[in-house]
Write an enzyme that holds these catalytic residues in place. Structure first.
Site, mmCIF file in Angstrom:
data_model
loop_
_atom_site.group_PDB
_atom_site.id
_atom_site.type_symbol
_atom_site.label_atom_id
_atom_site.label_comp_id
_atom_site.label_asym_id
_atom_site.label_seq_id
_atom_site.Cartn_x
_atom_site.Cartn_y
_atom_site.Cartn_z
ATOM 1 N N HIS A 110 11.123 -11.845 1.816
ATOM 2 C CA HIS A 110 9.978 -11.263 1.683
ATOM 3 C C HIS A 110 8.912 -12.346 2.834
ATOM 4 O O HIS A 110 7.849 -12.528 2.176
ATOM 5 C CB HIS A 110 9.519 -10.956 0.479
ATOM 6 C CG HIS A 110 9.912 -9.703 -0.299
ATOM 7 N ND1 HIS A 110 10.686 -8.977 0.684
ATOM 8 C CD2 HIS A 110 10.204 -9.577 -1.561
ATOM 9 C CE1 HIS A 110 11.307 -8.017 -0.319
ATOM 10 N NE2 HIS A 110 10.858 -8.364 -1.616
ATOM 11 N N HIS A 184 5.342 -3.365 -1.966
ATOM 12 C CA HIS A 184 6.235 -3.632 -2.910
ATOM 13 C C HIS A 184 5.662 -3.270 -4.345
ATOM 14 O O HIS A 184 5.784 -3.827 -5.399
ATOM 15 C CB HIS A 184 6.400 -5.313 -3.173
ATOM 16 C CG HIS A 184 7.859 -5.626 -3.503
ATOM 17 N ND1 HIS A 184 8.146 -5.444 -4.868
ATOM 18 C CD2 HIS A 184 8.980 -6.146 -3.046
ATOM 19 C CE1 HIS A 184 9.235 -5.760 -5.004
ATOM 20 N NE2 HIS A 184 9.897 -6.355 -4.004
ATOM 21 N N GLU A 316 10.936 0.549 -1.614
ATOM 22 C CA GLU A 316 10.293 -0.535 -0.511
ATOM 23 C C GLU A 316 11.091 0.154 0.811
ATOM 24 O O GLU A 316 12.222 -0.075 1.217
ATOM 25 C CB GLU A 316 10.756 -1.687 -0.616
ATOM 26 C CG GLU A 316 10.471 -2.487 -2.037
ATOM 27 C CD GLU A 316 11.337 -3.499 -2.340
ATOM 28 O OE1 GLU A 316 11.405 -4.607 -1.479
ATOM 29 O OE2 GLU A 316 12.182 -3.659 -3.185
#
Length: 352
Positions: A110, A184, A316
């Site tokens: 991420h 997210h 996601e």
């Protein structure tokens, strides 16, 4: 309409704001410019009662606590420069190897220790023909978290009168760089009534998923879902076969209807208890379905709510994990002169 209020101060003393968008039906979403984070989302249930359906905190301190930093759940945040995992924190682009932080076991996750979820975005509320908007902008400088190129990113949140939360992402760069942007948010359509999401019914418009190794890095195999616990091609409870998946669901599904740049339905979710429905439409080729496997009750969210295992699920929308190292996957490389454009729409409804 939209309102602005203080959401507290970051650890370096920067005041951040909370922007609340409301539509004609009373649906409202609150977003902070810290991480572009969706902190609350109020939608009606089958009796017309508004309820908050996302996990989060009452002010910015919750997103910076030692417990949150240790758990790293990324509640509601905009994710970048690269959503999901990159094997070994390394990739090669135009003959040069780049090294990123390994912040998820041996892998990069991420965007790194300070990804887009932990920066303060420039925010501008506005209006559009579809409803109130919040435009967020951020310049990720060349070398930030190890990535090449000055990347200018814009994310526009729009709350429509059709009870849609739309996110339009765009980005440009002055050097070739991998980019994979997503949101997210953790959803629980019965939040406050149900401690977990195992009885939510999910449909994923995908006939294959990306098989992963024991560190959740794709092997390169796209395996058909029929006959496996990954088959959500027709409605299935999250909890129906989750025990057959070591650790729970945290995998990328290959969306069957994906066409470059075109919107298509990725997922449908229904919660019988509340009657709420969620439809996810996207231009992306994949969706990471994650079931809050690492939540352990150590985090207390809004109103003191304890977030235990499977307290929420994530959808996601994305390109596939480790794409920079997987030449067979759709490319995530953005070149100078190109503009990345991606859209995801969350549509909220009820079923009586």
């Amino acid at each position: 309409m939209s309102t602005i209020s203080s959401f507290g101060h970051t650890q370096d003393g920067t005041e951040v704001q909370l922007y609340t968008l409301r539509n004609a039906q009373g649906v409202q979403v609150s977003i902070t410019n810290y991480g572009g984070t969706v902190t609350s989302l109020l939608t009606p249930d089958k009796s017309g009662q508004l309820g908050d359906i996302v996990l989060g905190f009452d002010d910015v301190s919750g997103y910076q606590s030692p417990e949150y930093q240790k758990a790293g759940p990324y509640f509601g945040a905009l994710i970048g420069r690269f959503g999901n995992r990159i094997k070994g924190g390394k990739f090669t682009l135009d003959g040069k190897e780049y090294t990123l932080a390994t912040n998820n076991g041996p892998n990069h996750l991420h965007g790194g220790p300070k990804g887009f979820d932990k920066v303060v975005w420039q925010a501008e509320p506005g209006t559009s023909a579809d409803g109130p908007t919040l435009t967020l902008k951020y310049l990720s400088k060349d070398g930030e978290e190890g990535y090449p190129g000055n990347l200018q990113v814009t994310a526009v949140y729009t709350l429509t009168d059709r009870n849609e939360l739309r996110i339009d992402y765009s980005a440009t760069t002055d050097k070739a760089t991998p980019v994979n942007l997503t949101n997210h948010s953790y959803f629980n359509l019965s939040l406050g009534q149900s401690e977990d999401v195992l009885e939510h019914e999910v449909t994923l418009h995908a006939s294959r998923y990306t098989v992963v190794d024991d560190t959740l890095i794709p092997t390169g195999e796209l395996r058909p879902v029929p006959g496996t616990p990954f088959d959500f091609s027709s409605p299935r409870y999250i909890g129906a076969r989750i025990a057959e998946v070591p650790g729970g669901y945290d995998h990328n599904w290959v969306l069957s209807q994906a066409r470059a740049g075109e919107l298509h339905v990725a997922a449908l979710v229904y919660d019988f208890a509340s009657g709420r429905t969620l439809q996810v439409t996207t231009t992306e080729p994949g969706v990471q379905f994650y079931t809050g496997n690492f939540l352990d009750g150590s985090l207390r969210g809004k109103g003191g709510t304890v977030y235990g295992k499977h307290a929420g699920f994530c959808l996601e929308t994305q390109h596939f994990p480790d794409s920079p190292n997987q030449p067979g996957f759709p490319s995530t490389t953005l070149q100078p002169g190109q503009t990345l454009q991606s859209t995801t729409i969350y549509t909220f409804g009820v079923r009586q």
